[in-house]
Motif scaffolding. Structure first.
Motif, PDB file in Angstrom:
ATOM      1  N   PHE A  12       0.837  -1.203   0.000  1.00 57.54           N
ATOM      2  CA  PHE A  12       0.000   0.000   0.000  1.00 57.54           C
ATOM      3  C   PHE A  12       0.873   1.254   0.000  1.00 57.54           C
ATOM      4  O   PHE A  12       0.657   2.192  -0.781  1.00 57.54           O
ATOM      5  N   ILE A  13       1.849   1.291   0.904  1.00 55.75           N
ATOM      6  CA  ILE A  13       2.704   2.467   1.043  1.00 55.75           C
ATOM      7  C   ILE A  13       3.570   2.652  -0.201  1.00 55.75           C
ATOM      8  O   ILE A  13       3.766   3.781  -0.676  1.00 55.75           O
ATOM      9  N   THR A  32      -1.622   0.606  11.711  1.00 53.46           N
ATOM     10  CA  THR A  32      -1.243  -0.608  12.413  1.00 53.46           C
ATOM     11  C   THR A  32      -0.122  -0.239  13.383  1.00 53.46           C
ATOM     12  O   THR A  32       0.363   0.900  13.402  1.00 53.46           O
ATOM     13  N   TYR A  33       0.336  -1.199  14.158  1.00 50.40           N
ATOM     14  CA  TYR A  33       1.437  -0.937  15.073  1.00 50.40           C
ATOM     15  C   TYR A  33       2.758  -0.710  14.333  1.00 50.40           C
ATOM     16  O   TYR A  33       3.697  -0.159  14.894  1.00 50.40           O
ATOM     17  N   LEU A  69       7.155   1.685   8.808  1.00 48.55           N
ATOM     18  CA  LEU A  69       7.148   1.537   7.345  1.00 48.55           C
ATOM     19  C   LEU A  69       7.139   2.891   6.645  1.00 48.55           C
ATOM     20  O   LEU A  69       7.745   3.050   5.583  1.00 48.55           O
ATOM     21  N   LEU A  70       6.455   3.861   7.237  1.00 50.22           N
ATOM     22  CA  LEU A  70       6.437   5.198   6.638  1.00 50.22           C
ATOM     23  C   LEU A  70       7.821   5.823   6.653  1.00 50.22           C
ATOM     24  O   LEU A  70       8.265   6.417   5.663  1.00 50.22           O
ATOM     25  N   LEU A 119       8.288  11.197  16.730  1.00 53.03           N
ATOM     26  CA  LEU A 119       7.977   9.823  17.105  1.00 53.03           C
ATOM     27  C   LEU A 119       9.122   8.903  16.683  1.00 53.03           C
ATOM     28  O   LEU A 119       9.631   9.008  15.568  1.00 53.03           O
ATOM     29  N   ARG A 120       9.495   8.015  17.568  1.00 49.50           N
ATOM     30  CA  ARG A 120      10.566   7.068  17.266  1.00 49.50           C
ATOM     31  C   ARG A 120      10.047   5.955  16.360  1.00 49.50           C
ATOM     32  O   ARG A 120       8.937   5.467  16.538  1.00 49.50           O
ATOM     33  N   THR A 121      10.880   5.547  15.408  1.00 46.83           N
ATOM     34  CA  THR A 121      10.564   4.385  14.579  1.00 46.83           C
ATOM     35  C   THR A 121      11.831   3.556  14.425  1.00 46.83           C
ATOM     36  O   THR A 121      12.927   3.989  14.813  1.00 46.83           O
TER      37      THR A 121
END
Length: 304
Positions: free
Chosen positions: A151-152, A173-174, A179-180, A200-202
């Protein structure tokens, strides 16, 4: 009846938040922020450009703006299509008349179907943000990681230069944030942090969350709560004035709101829209910019 103490036991309970995307800092302990321009508050406008299929899936849930009556729901389908064919151009003109730029959050399906519209938005100098594939492509935990990545990836292919992301129905989703960030997005409009940019941490670096306020959404106030357009416009102006008035105690803050083409693009609401935009422009201490510009406007604590 008193619950047993075991009902209150939670092995993962700890001080602060129940996630690690950002640290927990109570509102009264945050350092006030400042804008580089010296103004007292910032606002951003989001215009969602969405494709609504005539026979949408009901799982995991129907998009809030999706069809309302049994198939074929031509009344609601054509209303939403009207927004992309007619209503949005009224919004574009109203923005141009007062010299404001907005963030147009665009479904990939809209880019496929309405290429002249996308060109008009770009030529007017507005920001293009990725808004998922369509309203029928909700991000939810029932998706596999591969499905969500697809999707992304489809959106990234359609909008290779986009910095900002907003999920369909603002549902995640979590793993969506991870993924972004992996796909190169820098700003996300799905969460609602407290009137300031929030890093925000990813797993792939940080992504900035901005407060797009659902409580000021034209969909929420005009359709769900059936308020009058003038009342909706007044509440947004009140929110802007509140942020300006709070500057002495809270420092510079920001907020966002939506202009949905099939809602405020209706002819009987355009005057309220124009009055709203003129009112925002008439606040000299308020900076109205695109979502991608917001976080770069703020000085970090300690910066001069």
């Amino acid at each position: 009846m008193k619950l047993p103490e075991s009902y209150l036991e939670y092995s993962e309970r700890s001080y602060g938040l129940d996630h690690d995307r950002h640290d927990w800092i109570p509102a009264d302990r945050r350092d006030p922020l400042q804008l580089k321009s010296g103004k007292k508050a910032a606002a951003f406008i989001v215009v969602p450009l969405e494709f609504f299929p005539l026979d949408p899936p009901a799982k995991p849930f129907s998009h809030p703006g999706s069809m309302k009556t049994p198939y074929p729901d031509l009344r609601h389908y054509t209303t939403r299509d009207y927004g992309n064919r007619v209503g949005v151009y009224r919004i574009l003109k109203a923005l141009a008349d007062v010299g404001l730029k907005a963030t147009f959050a665009v479904n990939a399906a809209v880019a496929d179907r309405y290429s002249p519209l996308l060109k008009a938005v770009e030529q007017a100098g507005h920001e293009i943000a990725a808004h998922g594939v369509s309203t029928a492509h909700i991000h939810h935990e029932g998706l596999s990681c591969q499905q969500e990545e697809e999707f992304i990836a489809r959106c990234r292919a359609e909008f290779p230069d986009a910095k900002t992301w907003m999920s369909p129905a603002r549902n995640q989703t979590y793993r969506t944030l991870d993924l972004l960030a992996k796909a190169g997005f820098e700003v996300c409009l799905d969460w609602e942090p407290d009137q300031r940019p929030l890093a925000l941490r990813t797993e792939n670096g940080s992504i900035t969350s901005l407060p797009l306020m659902n409580e000021l959404s034209d969909f929420t106030l005009l359709l769900d709560r059936r308020q009058q357009a003038d009342d909706w416009a007044r509440q947004i102006l009140e929110a802007a004035q509140f942020h300006l008035d709070a500057y002495a105690d809270a420092g510079a803050q920001c907020f966002g709101f939506t202009l949905t083409p099939y809602i405020v693009g209706q002819p009987f609401r355009v005057l309220s829209l124009k009055n709203l935009l003129s009112g925002l422009v008439g606040m000299p201490e308020l900076e109205v910019v695109t979502a991608a510009q917001v976080s770069s406007l703020f000085l970090l604590p300690g910066q001069a």
